[in-house]
Design a protein around this motif. Structure first.
Motif, mmCIF file in Angstrom:
data_model
loop_
_atom_site.group_PDB
_atom_site.id
_atom_site.type_symbol
_atom_site.label_atom_id
_atom_site.label_comp_id
_atom_site.label_asym_id
_atom_site.label_seq_id
_atom_site.Cartn_x
_atom_site.Cartn_y
_atom_site.Cartn_z
ATOM 1 N N SER A 30 5.484 6.776 -5.319
ATOM 2 C CA SER A 30 5.411 6.028 -4.017
ATOM 3 C C SER A 30 3.913 5.248 -4.259
ATOM 4 C CB SER A 30 4.778 7.250 -3.163
ATOM 5 O OG SER A 30 3.662 7.666 -3.300
ATOM 6 N N THR A 31 3.828 4.212 -3.402
ATOM 7 C CA THR A 31 3.012 3.094 -3.798
ATOM 8 C C THR A 31 1.471 3.083 -3.755
ATOM 9 O OG1 THR A 31 3.214 2.514 -1.368
ATOM 10 C CG2 THR A 31 4.844 1.544 -2.671
ATOM 11 N N ALA A 32 0.975 4.137 -3.087
ATOM 12 C CA ALA A 32 -0.437 4.078 -2.840
ATOM 13 C C ALA A 32 -1.010 2.964 -2.378
ATOM 14 C CB ALA A 32 -1.087 4.594 -4.128
ATOM 15 N N THR A 33 -0.106 2.414 -1.530
ATOM 16 C CA THR A 33 -0.643 1.206 -0.725
ATOM 17 C C THR A 33 -0.199 1.007 0.705
ATOM 18 O OG1 THR A 33 -0.015 -0.132 -2.960
ATOM 19 C CG2 THR A 33 -0.519 -1.523 -0.653
ATOM 20 N N PRO A 34 -1.212 1.746 1.368
ATOM 21 C CA PRO A 34 -0.695 1.863 2.746
ATOM 22 C C PRO A 34 -0.244 0.683 3.716
ATOM 23 C CG PRO A 34 -2.764 3.033 2.505
ATOM 24 C CD PRO A 34 -2.426 2.062 1.179
ATOM 25 N N GLY A 35 1.081 0.935 4.352
ATOM 26 C CA GLY A 35 1.542 0.054 5.222
ATOM 27 C C GLY A 35 2.273 -1.170 4.506
ATOM 28 N N VAL A 36 2.373 -1.229 3.417
ATOM 29 C CA VAL A 36 3.311 -2.342 2.584
ATOM 30 C C VAL A 36 4.596 -1.964 2.615
ATOM 31 C CG1 VAL A 36 3.414 -3.924 1.014
ATOM 32 C CG2 VAL A 36 1.088 -3.256 1.708
ATOM 33 N N MET A 37 5.578 -2.516 3.171
ATOM 34 C CA MET A 37 7.054 -2.224 3.303
ATOM 35 C C MET A 37 7.783 -2.739 2.237
ATOM 36 S SD MET A 37 7.079 0.394 5.646
ATOM 37 C CE MET A 37 5.365 0.648 5.045
ATOM 38 N N ALA A 38 8.992 -2.175 2.135
ATOM 39 C CA ALA A 38 9.869 -2.559 0.884
ATOM 40 C C ALA A 38 10.063 -4.119 0.752
ATOM 41 C CB ALA A 38 11.311 -1.726 0.907
ATOM 42 N N ALA A 39 10.320 -4.605 1.995
ATOM 43 C CA ALA A 39 10.640 -6.024 1.651
ATOM 44 C C ALA A 39 9.523 -6.984 1.305
ATOM 45 C CB ALA A 39 11.175 -6.770 3.239
ATOM 46 N N ASP A 40 8.129 -6.225 1.781
ATOM 47 C CA ASP A 40 6.937 -7.026 1.296
ATOM 48 C C ASP A 40 6.618 -7.238 -0.133
ATOM 49 O OD1 ASP A 40 6.544 -7.041 4.201
ATOM 50 O OD2 ASP A 40 5.482 -5.279 4.244
ATOM 51 N N PRO A 54 3.391 4.951 4.764
ATOM 52 C CA PRO A 54 2.993 4.344 6.279
ATOM 53 C C PRO A 54 1.637 3.925 6.018
ATOM 54 C CG PRO A 54 3.090 6.660 6.182
ATOM 55 C CD PRO A 54 3.414 6.277 4.995
ATOM 56 N N GLY A 55 1.375 3.314 7.005
ATOM 57 C CA GLY A 55 -0.192 2.519 7.548
ATOM 58 C C GLY A 55 -1.016 3.654 7.908
ATOM 59 N N GLY A 56 -2.343 3.162 8.293
ATOM 60 C CA GLY A 56 -3.152 4.127 8.924
ATOM 61 C C GLY A 56 -3.953 5.055 8.358
ATOM 62 N N PHE A 57 -4.200 4.649 6.883
ATOM 63 C CA PHE A 57 -4.878 5.808 6.169
ATOM 64 C C PHE A 57 -5.377 4.872 5.115
ATOM 65 C CE2 PHE A 57 -2.719 6.987 2.427
ATOM 66 C CZ PHE A 57 -1.321 6.446 2.728
ATOM 67 N N SER A 58 -6.361 5.628 4.417
ATOM 68 C CA SER A 58 -6.949 5.096 3.223
ATOM 69 C C SER A 58 -6.840 5.822 1.930
ATOM 70 C CB SER A 58 -8.390 4.422 3.174
ATOM 71 O OG SER A 58 -9.077 5.449 3.946
ATOM 72 N N TYR A 59 -7.366 5.267 0.960
ATOM 73 C CA TYR A 59 -7.530 6.198 -0.344
ATOM 74 C C TYR A 59 -8.930 6.298 -0.654
ATOM 75 C CZ TYR A 59 -2.588 6.738 -1.239
ATOM 76 O OH TYR A 59 -1.353 7.344 -1.585
ATOM 77 N N SER A 60 -9.310 7.586 -1.271
ATOM 78 C CA SER A 60 -10.525 7.781 -1.820
ATOM 79 C C SER A 60 -10.351 8.354 -3.120
ATOM 80 C CB SER A 60 -11.680 8.436 -0.950
ATOM 81 O OG SER A 60 -11.531 9.544 -1.121
ATOM 82 N N GLY A 61 -11.316 8.156 -4.196
ATOM 83 C CA GLY A 61 -10.951 8.785 -5.555
ATOM 84 C C GLY A 61 -9.512 8.785 -6.238
ATOM 85 N N GLY A 62 -9.112 7.763 -5.885
ATOM 86 C CA GLY A 62 -7.854 7.822 -6.726
ATOM 87 C C GLY A 62 -6.376 7.977 -5.802
ATOM 88 N N SER A 63 -6.356 9.226 -5.794
ATOM 89 C CA SER A 63 -5.042 9.747 -5.099
ATOM 90 C C SER A 63 -5.273 10.736 -3.820
ATOM 91 C CB SER A 63 -4.286 10.527 -6.002
ATOM 92 O OG SER A 63 -4.927 11.629 -6.577
ATOM 93 N N THR A 64 -6.542 10.860 -3.189
ATOM 94 C CA THR A 64 -6.657 11.514 -1.904
ATOM 95 C C THR A 64 -6.556 10.627 -0.675
ATOM 96 O OG1 THR A 64 -8.560 12.747 -3.387
ATOM 97 C CG2 THR A 64 -8.303 12.982 -0.907
#
Ligand code: ZN
Length: 329
Positions: A32-42, A100-110
């Protein structure tokens, strides 16, 4: 027949694509992308870039991205991808599930601020697409659910880099790689699962395997330029019968498709032994269309930049008894 929401467009600018190495797929790796909110076509414009030319700062490419709506194939399935940071690149088809969008990452994979309830519908739809893609690939390459691994599981086996996908995400929705494999197994065993024809269809894109020397036993020698391109299957039969040449069942290869630009031009129009061909893309798009209580499958046989090429194919389809029509995008 393929997946109804599968689309192909190859990342021909990516150095992974131009490296052009082949694999025989032995497994599937789920990322999974670990990039919130960026969809397949993007991801196409993000990754269809050359590292060597300084256009992107990572040497990376996967076979496909999917989200809750679409599955985008960006590399031929038998092309060696750069998605695992380890030996699994030599054996595994890799795909990314977009988050999906609407969140962020901290410490790598949290995941921080990930709203499980709000994202449940997205997750279920993306999960379904991931299961269906795995079923499709398992049928295409004679694999089973046991051949499916996540990136994190690949790392434990020593064949992938130290990433935590998808184990940082699935459990939020009460799932795991074990429940994912169970879902694929169930779908593979179901009578309703879409049938992937191992045989070739008009509209599929193929290449001629490297060791081949003649189009069929006793047939003409294959020129080098023919192996340097992909080819569109134009016909699989003649007058309703399969075509046998030199003792081998053949299909007619028509248009040539450039590996570099993925555009088409007039091709060899030659019958070629099916055993010499490798599938690059099941180019046929089919979707069930409800009409009364009957289901129809609409099949697109190729996309053309020149009208006369489209018309020529249409004439041949009509000759072969198909009710053909043309559609302009
Ligand atoms: Zn990964």
């Amino acid at each position: 027949m393929g997946l109804s929401n599968l689309k192909s467009k190859f990342m021909t600018r990516n150095d992974c694509y131009t490296a052009g190495r082949k694999i025989v797929p032995k497994g599937i790796m789920v990322h999974s992308t670990a990039t919130p909110g960026v969809m397949a076509a993007d991801w196409f414009s993000r990754w269809n870039k050359s590292y060597k030319a300084g256009e992107i700062n990572r040497q990376v490419c996967v076979h496909a991205f999917l989200d809750d709506k679409e599955v985008w194939q960006y590399l031929p399935w038998n092309h060696r991808g750069w998605h695992t940071g380890g030996d699994a690149n030599n054996t595994h088809i890799g795909f990314e599930i977009c988050e999906p969008g609407g969140f962020s990452y901290s410490g790598g994979s949290t995941m921080v601020g990930y709203d499980v309830k709000k994202n449940e519908a997205y997750f279920r739809a993306a999960w379904k697409n991931a299961v269906e893609l795995c079923v499709y690939l398992c049928k295409l390459y004679s694999l089973t659910e046991k051949d499916i691994l996540s990136h994190a599981e690949g790392n434990k086996k020593g064949i992938a880099s130290n990433h935590s996908d998808v184990g940082h995400w699935f459990p939020k929705h009460g799932e795991s790689m074990d429940t994912f494999r169970a879902a694929v197994k169930k779908a593979l065993e179901s009578k309703d699962s879409p049938n992937v024809e191992e045989d070739f269809n008009a509209g599929d894109i193929v290449e001629i395997k490297a060791p081949a020397t003649r189009y069929y036993p006793g047939g003409p020698t294959i020129p080098n330029w023919v192996k340097g391109a992909y080819h569109l299957i134009t016909q699989t039969e003649f007058n309703g019968k399969s075509v046998i040449k030199g003792g081998k069942a053949c299909v007619l290869l028509g248009k040539k498709i450039s590996k570099e630009k993925w555009d088409d031009s007039p091709g060899i129009m030659t019958w070629v032994d099916k055993d010499l061909l490798a599938i690059i893309s099941k180019g046929v798009e089919a979707e069930p269309e409800p009409k009364g209580d009957q289901k129809y499958y609409r099949v697109q046989v190729g996309a053309f930049s020149k009208k006369e090429n489209a018309e020529a194919l249409m004439a041949r389809l009509k000759q072969s008894g198909f009710d053909a029509y043309m559609k302009y995008d």
